[in-house]
Structures are given as structure tokens and as C-alpha cells.
Design a protein around this motif. Structure first.
Motif, PDB file in Angstrom:
ATOM      1  N   ARG A 141       0.849  -1.198   0.000  1.00 26.36           N
ATOM      2  CA  ARG A 141       0.000   0.000   0.000  1.00 26.36           C
ATOM      3  C   ARG A 141       0.882   1.243   0.000  1.00 26.36           C
ATOM      4  N   ARG A 183      -5.535  -4.899   4.929  1.00 26.55           N
ATOM      5  CA  ARG A 183      -6.863  -4.280   4.942  1.00 26.55           C
ATOM      6  C   ARG A 183      -7.322  -3.936   3.531  1.00 26.55           C
ATOM      7  N   SER A 184      -8.626  -3.862   3.376  1.00 20.31           N
ATOM      8  CA  SER A 184      -9.238  -3.383   2.146  1.00 20.31           C
ATOM      9  C   SER A 184     -10.138  -2.227   2.538  1.00 20.31           C
ATOM     10  N   ASP A 187     -10.522   1.844  -2.320  1.00 18.64           N
ATOM     11  CA  ASP A 187      -9.176   1.441  -2.733  1.00 18.64           C
ATOM     12  C   ASP A 187      -9.133   1.153  -4.225  1.00 18.64           C
ATOM     13  N   SER A 228      -6.549  -0.788  -7.014  1.00 17.81           N
ATOM     14  CA  SER A 228      -5.412  -1.704  -6.989  1.00 17.81           C
ATOM     15  C   SER A 228      -5.046  -2.194  -8.371  1.00 17.81           C
ATOM     16  N   LYS A 255       0.318  -7.136  -5.370  1.00 16.92           N
ATOM     17  CA  LYS A 255      -0.848  -6.250  -5.459  1.00 16.92           C
ATOM     18  C   LYS A 255      -0.470  -4.894  -4.872  1.00 16.92           C
ATOM     19  N   VAL A 300      -1.811  -1.203  -3.827  1.00 12.43           N
ATOM     20  CA  VAL A 300      -3.083  -0.597  -3.440  1.00 12.43           C
ATOM     21  C   VAL A 300      -2.866   0.878  -3.114  1.00 12.43           C
ATOM     22  N   ASP A 329      -5.249   4.273  -1.713  1.00 16.89           N
ATOM     23  CA  ASP A 329      -6.560   4.729  -1.239  1.00 16.89           C
ATOM     24  C   ASP A 329      -7.024   5.888  -2.115  1.00 16.89           C
TER      25      ASP A 329
END
Length: 113
Positions: free
Chosen positions: A34, A54-55, A59, A61, A68, A70, A72
Motif C-alpha cells: 500500500r 486491509r481493504s 481502494d 489496486s 498487489k 493498493v 486509497d
């Protein structure tokens, strides 16, 4: 090098490979890399780059080399066009972020505006 259409951030092959190696070393299959922007530092904004399970609502991605990435939704405008790389030289080691949206940074390079 592939640019993520959703995040607007590019994760270089070197950065993806290093992140994947760190995840594999930990045996973590449920973590994403992230990147976000938060208030802080003497120039006003600071990057945060970390593994997260966390998701969050909103988000965005993309997957680079099995990792992955990600972002925000609040950070997307600040990071559009940014490149995350991994340097491993005598002068520098670690993840680096090149952001065309940063108009200036503090003397120590820890934050930007």
C-alpha cells in the motif's frame, strides 16, 4: 515497466521483485503493498509505503509481478504518474518514489508538497 491504469502509479520490475521477495520470505499471501500520502514532515505531505492486509472503501489496486499495489482514493490525485522503484547501490538502498506532482521537498527529502 507497466503503468497501472487504476492507480496511476508505476511499480518497476525491480520494486515488484523486491516486494515479492519480502512477501515470500514472510510467507504472506494475503498482503498488498500500500502506498498513501499523509500530512506530515516539514514540507507538508509524507509518503507511506507498507504491506497491508486491509481493504478500504474506495481502494484502487493493480498487480505488478505478482504483487498487489493498493492506493486509497484520497491519495490517488497526489500519486498520479508516480513511479516506485527499488535501488540497491552503494549510495542508496531501498524503495524510492519519483512523483511528478511534488512541487518541492524538504532538505532531508522526507516529505514533499
Amino acid at each position: 515497466m507497466t503503468t497501472a491504469q487504476g492507480t496511476g502509479v508505476t511499480l518497476t520490475e525491480a520494486a515488484a521483485a523486491k516486494a515479492k521477495a519480502l512477501l515470500d520470505q514472510e510467507g504472506a499471501t494475503d498482503l498488498a503493498l500500500r502506498i498513501s500520502v499523509a500530512p506530515g514532515g516539514c514540507a507538508g505531505l509524507r509518503y507511506q509505503l507498507y504491506f497491508d492486509d486491509r481493504s478500504l472503501d474506495g481502494d484502487v489496486s493493480e498487480v505488478f509481478g505478482g504483487v498487489k499495489l493498493v492506493v486509497d482514493r484520497q491519495s490517488v490525485p497526489y500519486l498520479m504518474g508516480a513511479t516506485i522503484d527499488f535501488a540497491d547501490t552503494i549510495e542508496q538502498q531501498g524503495f524510492t518514489i519519483d512523483n511528478p506532482n511534488a512541487t518541492g521537498s524538504c532538505a532531508c527529502g522526507d516529505s514533499f508538497n
